[in-house]
Design a protein around this motif. Structure first.
Motif, PDB file in Angstrom:
ATOM      1  N   ASP A  25       0.807  -1.222   0.000  1.00  0.00           N
ATOM      2  CA  ASP A  25       0.000   0.000   0.000  1.00  0.00           C
ATOM      3  C   ASP A  25       0.838   1.268   0.000  1.00  0.00           C
ATOM      4  O   ASP A  25       0.412   2.299  -0.512  1.00  0.00           O
ATOM      5  N   ILE A  26       2.005   1.200   0.635  1.00  0.00           N
ATOM      6  CA  ILE A  26       2.909   2.357   0.711  1.00  0.00           C
ATOM      7  C   ILE A  26       4.305   1.895   0.306  1.00  0.00           C
ATOM      8  O   ILE A  26       4.812   0.894   0.825  1.00  0.00           O
ATOM      9  N   LEU A  27       4.906   2.621  -0.616  1.00  0.00           N
ATOM     10  CA  LEU A  27       6.311   2.403  -0.962  1.00  0.00           C
ATOM     11  C   LEU A  27       7.119   3.459  -0.219  1.00  0.00           C
ATOM     12  O   LEU A  27       6.966   4.654  -0.483  1.00  0.00           O
ATOM     13  N   LEU A  28       7.938   3.033   0.741  1.00  0.00           N
ATOM     14  CA  LEU A  28       8.754   3.935   1.551  1.00  0.00           C
ATOM     15  C   LEU A  28      10.195   3.851   1.054  1.00  0.00           C
ATOM     16  O   LEU A  28      10.818   2.793   1.135  1.00  0.00           O
ATOM     17  N   THR A  29      10.713   4.955   0.528  1.00  0.00           N
ATOM     18  CA  THR A  29      12.052   4.968  -0.038  1.00  0.00           C
ATOM     19  C   THR A  29      12.809   6.203   0.439  1.00  0.00           C
ATOM     20  O   THR A  29      12.228   7.109   1.033  1.00  0.00           O
ATOM     21  N   HIS A  30      14.098   6.231   0.164  1.00  0.00           N
ATOM     22  CA  HIS A  30      14.845   7.476   0.350  1.00  0.00           C
ATOM     23  C   HIS A  30      14.827   8.254  -0.956  1.00  0.00           C
ATOM     24  O   HIS A  30      14.454   9.421  -0.993  1.00  0.00           O
ATOM     25  N   ALA A  31      15.218   7.615  -2.025  1.00  0.00           N
ATOM     26  CA  ALA A  31      15.271   8.270  -3.339  1.00  0.00           C
ATOM     27  C   ALA A  31      13.885   8.294  -3.973  1.00  0.00           C
ATOM     28  O   ALA A  31      13.052   7.431  -3.710  1.00  0.00           O
ATOM     29  N   PRO A  32      13.631   9.270  -4.840  1.00  0.00           N
ATOM     30  CA  PRO A  32      12.369   9.294  -5.571  1.00  0.00           C
ATOM     31  C   PRO A  32      12.393   8.331  -6.754  1.00  0.00           C
ATOM     32  O   PRO A  32      13.406   7.693  -7.041  1.00  0.00           O
ATOM     33  N   MET A  34       3.484   6.647  -2.342  1.00  0.00           N
ATOM     34  CA  MET A  34       4.936   6.495  -2.326  1.00  0.00           C
ATOM     35  C   MET A  34       5.465   7.666  -1.512  1.00  0.00           C
ATOM     36  O   MET A  34       5.094   8.818  -1.758  1.00  0.00           O
ATOM     37  N   VAL A  35       6.311   7.372  -0.529  1.00  0.00           N
ATOM     38  CA  VAL A  35       6.871   8.409   0.339  1.00  0.00           C
ATOM     39  C   VAL A  35       8.386   8.348   0.227  1.00  0.00           C
ATOM     40  O   VAL A  35       8.986   7.286   0.425  1.00  0.00           O
ATOM     41  N   HIS A  36       9.011   9.471  -0.112  1.00  0.00           N
ATOM     42  CA  HIS A  36      10.460   9.511  -0.296  1.00  0.00           C
ATOM     43  C   HIS A  36      11.031  10.784   0.307  1.00  0.00           C
ATOM     44  O   HIS A  36      10.310  11.687   0.722  1.00  0.00           O
ATOM     45  N   GLY A  37      12.343  10.850   0.337  1.00  0.00           N
ATOM     46  CA  GLY A  37      13.061  12.048   0.757  1.00  0.00           C
ATOM     47  C   GLY A  37      14.099  12.385  -0.294  1.00  0.00           C
ATOM     48  O   GLY A  37      13.814  12.377  -1.481  1.00  0.00           O
ATOM     49  N   HIS A  38      15.315  12.678   0.167  1.00  0.00           N
ATOM     50  CA  HIS A  38      16.508  12.870  -0.668  1.00  0.00           C
ATOM     51  C   HIS A  38      16.524  14.195  -1.436  1.00  0.00           C
ATOM     52  O   HIS A  38      17.545  14.852  -1.496  1.00  0.00           O
ATOM     53  N   VAL A  39      15.414  14.585  -2.026  1.00  0.00           N
ATOM     54  CA  VAL A  39      15.340  15.850  -2.761  1.00  0.00           C
ATOM     55  C   VAL A  39      14.770  16.898  -1.819  1.00  0.00           C
ATOM     56  O   VAL A  39      13.576  16.902  -1.517  1.00  0.00           O
ATOM     57  N   HIS A  40      15.645  17.779  -1.340  1.00  0.00           N
ATOM     58  CA  HIS A  40      15.227  18.792  -0.371  1.00  0.00           C
ATOM     59  C   HIS A  40      14.345  19.825  -1.053  1.00  0.00           C
ATOM     60  O   HIS A  40      14.613  20.260  -2.176  1.00  0.00           O
ATOM     61  N   LEU A  41      13.303  20.235  -0.375  1.00  0.00           N
ATOM     62  CA  LEU A  41      12.370  21.199  -0.963  1.00  0.00           C
ATOM     63  C   LEU A  41      13.022  22.545  -1.229  1.00  0.00           C
ATOM     64  O   LEU A  41      12.542  23.301  -2.074  1.00  0.00           O
ATOM     65  N   ASN A  42      14.116  22.843  -0.538  1.00  0.00           N
ATOM     66  CA  ASN A  42      14.787  24.132  -0.755  1.00  0.00           C
ATOM     67  C   ASN A  42      15.824  24.080  -1.882  1.00  0.00           C
ATOM     68  O   ASN A  42      16.541  25.032  -2.104  1.00  0.00           O
ATOM     69  N   THR A  84      -1.351   6.574  -7.564  1.00  0.00           N
ATOM     70  CA  THR A  84      -0.427   6.723  -6.440  1.00  0.00           C
ATOM     71  C   THR A  84      -0.162   8.195  -6.149  1.00  0.00           C
ATOM     72  O   THR A  84       0.212   8.947  -7.045  1.00  0.00           O
ATOM     73  N   GLN A  85      -0.366   8.579  -4.885  1.00  0.00           N
ATOM     74  CA  GLN A  85       0.051   9.913  -4.474  1.00  0.00           C
ATOM     75  C   GLN A  85       1.501   9.820  -3.998  1.00  0.00           C
ATOM     76  O   GLN A  85       1.834   8.998  -3.143  1.00  0.00           O
ATOM     77  N   ILE A  86       2.361  10.653  -4.566  1.00  0.00           N
ATOM     78  CA  ILE A  86       3.781  10.665  -4.209  1.00  0.00           C
ATOM     79  C   ILE A  86       4.028  11.840  -3.279  1.00  0.00           C
ATOM     80  O   ILE A  86       3.633  12.978  -3.568  1.00  0.00           O
ATOM     81  N   ILE A  87       4.680  11.550  -2.144  1.00  0.00           N
ATOM     82  CA  ILE A  87       4.921  12.555  -1.108  1.00  0.00           C
ATOM     83  C   ILE A  87       6.418  12.703  -0.889  1.00  0.00           C
ATOM     84  O   ILE A  87       7.116  11.714  -0.653  1.00  0.00           O
ATOM     85  N   ASN A  88       6.901  13.930  -0.949  1.00  0.00           N
ATOM     86  CA  ASN A  88       8.270  14.241  -0.559  1.00  0.00           C
ATOM     87  C   ASN A  88       8.230  14.595   0.928  1.00  0.00           C
ATOM     88  O   ASN A  88       7.645  15.605   1.321  1.00  0.00           O
ATOM     89  N   ALA A  89       8.845  13.767   1.750  1.00  0.00           N
ATOM     90  CA  ALA A  89       8.748  13.900   3.203  1.00  0.00           C
ATOM     91  C   ALA A  89       9.789  14.843   3.805  1.00  0.00           C
ATOM     92  O   ALA A  89       9.976  14.847   5.020  1.00  0.00           O
ATOM     93  N   TYR A  90      10.459  15.641   2.999  1.00  0.00           N
ATOM     94  CA  TYR A  90      11.519  16.525   3.508  1.00  0.00           C
ATOM     95  C   TYR A  90      11.078  17.217   4.789  1.00  0.00           C
ATOM     96  O   TYR A  90      10.005  17.813   4.847  1.00  0.00           O
ATOM     97  N   GLU A  91      11.883  17.133   5.811  1.00  0.00           N
ATOM     98  CA  GLU A  91      11.645  17.599   7.177  1.00  0.00           C
ATOM     99  C   GLU A  91      10.469  16.845   7.790  1.00  0.00           C
ATOM    100  O   GLU A  91      10.658  15.932   8.566  1.00  0.00           O
ATOM    101  N   ARG A  92       9.218  17.187   7.441  1.00  0.00           N
ATOM    102  CA  ARG A  92       8.088  16.404   7.930  1.00  0.00           C
ATOM    103  C   ARG A  92       6.830  16.712   7.127  1.00  0.00           C
ATOM    104  O   ARG A  92       6.665  17.811   6.602  1.00  0.00           O
ATOM    105  N   TYR A  93       5.994  15.696   7.046  1.00  0.00           N
ATOM    106  CA  TYR A  93       4.717  15.835   6.352  1.00  0.00           C
ATOM    107  C   TYR A  93       3.749  14.852   6.980  1.00  0.00           C
ATOM    108  O   TYR A  93       4.075  13.685   7.193  1.00  0.00           O
ATOM    109  N   SER A  94       2.539  15.311   7.292  1.00  0.00           N
ATOM    110  CA  SER A  94       1.531  14.446   7.914  1.00  0.00           C
ATOM    111  C   SER A  94       0.290  14.368   7.045  1.00  0.00           C
ATOM    112  O   SER A  94      -0.067  15.331   6.365  1.00  0.00           O
ATOM    113  N   TRP A  95      -0.344  13.199   7.070  1.00  0.00           N
ATOM    114  CA  TRP A  95      -1.600  13.011   6.352  1.00  0.00           C
ATOM    115  C   TRP A  95      -2.386  11.875   6.998  1.00  0.00           C
ATOM    116  O   TRP A  95      -1.866  11.139   7.833  1.00  0.00           O
TER     117      TRP A  95
END
Length: 197
Positions: free
Chosen positions: A125-132, A162-170, A184-195
């Motif tokens: 149900d959720i793909l948890l990764t570091h890279a996008p 799909m939840v990932h990081g690695h690409v900083h929003l700044n 699939t909703q793709i979420i960039n979790a940089y710092e924090r994100y809640s849903w």
């Protein structure tokens, strides 16, 4: 279920100026990597909710000092309250050193090794990764290119998130916090994100 995802930058609101109210409704924390292991241990202690993590490309020191009380789900499917979460940490290999950097072929091999789990759980149900995934939230630099094999996973299993990081929003103005790819909703979790799942 309320989920908080974190990645790449320790949130001052959660660590330096911790206020329990910011995570009161959180049922699950997902870490996409490149965070101080003490930060993860602190969050799991203060919230008393499960914290699942994958390794970021800078997390070599986790091998000597893993975050206490947290669950690494790299190369595994973890089921929590009926939600199946597949973990695949690391980034594309962009230099010779680093335990958590992979070529595209390396990542394809990791995914093939998961075939039995994918059959057992009938997908995820959720793909948890570091890279996008490639061209789905990645960035125009060799170090921040996403994996094509993640796109193949999304196409085949159509997870909800799909939840990932690695690409900083700044990094730039064109970086999106969320985007939609088919179902699939793709979420960039940089710092924090809640849903809410």
């Amino acid at each position: 279920m309320n989920i908080t995802a974190i990645s790449d930058l320790e949130s001052k609101a959660l660590w330096d100026h911790y206020n329990l109210n910011r995570l009161t409704d959180t049922d699950l924390i997902l870490s996409c990597g490149d965070l101080d292991p003490s930060y993860l241990s602190f969050l799991v202690t203060c919230t008393n909710v499960p914290l699942l993590y994958v390794h970021g490309n800078h997390d070599d020191y986790y091998d000597k000092k893993p975050p206490e009380g947290c669950i690494c789900i790299d190369d595994a499917i973890y089921e929590y309250r009926g939600i199946r979460i597949l973990g695949l940490g690391g980034s594309i290999r962009y230099r010779d050193t680093g335990n958590y950097m992979y070529t595209e072929k390396n990542m394809q091999r990791r995914i093939r090794k998961l075939s039995r789990q994918l059959r057992k759980y009938n997908g995820f149900d959720i793909l948890l990764t570091h890279a996008p995934a490639y061209q789905l939230g990645d960035w125009d630099s060799p170090a921040h290119r996403g994996f094509e094999s993640f796109v193949e996973l999304l196409d085949k299993y159509t997870p909800k998130y799909m939840v990932h990081g690695h690409v900083h929003l700044n990094y730039g103005t064109n970086i999106q916090r969320t985007l939609q790819y088919q179902d699939t909703q793709i979420i960039n979790a940089y710092e924090r994100y809640s849903w809410t799942y």
